[in-house]
Write a protein that holds these residues in place. Sequence first.
Motif: not given
Length: 330
Positions: A198-210
């Motif tokens: 879940n922590e990794t997914l949040n990091k990935i989704q934040t990067e994709l949104a950026r």
Amino acid sequence: MIRRLKYLLLPLFFLIGCEPQTLISFDELRNGLQSNNSTLDTIVGQSTELTLPFSEAYLKHRHYLYESADITNFNSEQREDLAYLKIQERYPERFLPWPVQVNVVNNLKPNMSAMSKWSELVLQRLTAARESKILLSRYERNILIEYIEQAEFDNKELKEFLAKYKPRTRLGLYQHPNGKEWYQSKLNYYYDISKSPNETLNKIQTELARRGKRVSLALSIMGENHFALSYLQSHCESVEGLNWIDAYTNLPATAKQCAATHNSDITRLFLSLMEIDIGLHYQGWSKQQARVTLQARLRLTDFEADRLVEGTVLYPATIFSLTPFVTFSS
């Protein structure tokens, strides 16, 4: 309950009476595993004495080989590769004797005696697995049925069993007993960072949104099922590994030592596949949810999106071996 306990204790029996007589090198271990996997790997070819995959003989010999390894002479990457495979022995994979990544029926087709034994093993193991709440997904079941039909394998009992088989409702590993832990073990190896999904997914989704709007991609291996392996084979010099499912390539080590460069659009593809990988295998996403998510991130045809989702189902967490090619913003 007694039956389930029996199968959960199975790995303990492998530890009894299986002490290795001599220690073997990495190359000897790799060659031994390739021989044991002959029916799974057409590159190795068929031996005269076939060992059926995930049979008792197969599992015992595989464990014996693992324990025979002279790890004092392994480098750090080789030790990590072997440690990962040893950890996988704990999880439900051994109860599912027919890896859907391989058309075992086709490999056994010239040997009718082996075909008969194989069908009996599949029936026994899938029945026992079902009683222990270890189930094929609908996608996996359909692949097995397709393999049987393609090979014109006339086994009425196995066909009827699979036709009536009630699969698990979702595609990911999380629905298996200890499925989330199983996925975490894979993520730890391929990602090489011990963080929660879940922590990794949040990091990935934040990067994709950026990174903004979706992009179009033209990639020749887009339709390959084992995307990470295909990509690394196309761009990097392979590091030898021990895992048959990765074509005996150490994916994390290969990516780390690769000098290839990647543009931002390719990085976006990697991130998008990592996102649906965690979604499918840890959070319980459906195939449709994963497909919609991919097509929201990337301009993909339905065929491309479906193939990438199917590959993610078949090769959990392997996409994270491409992490060295991804740069996250601070």
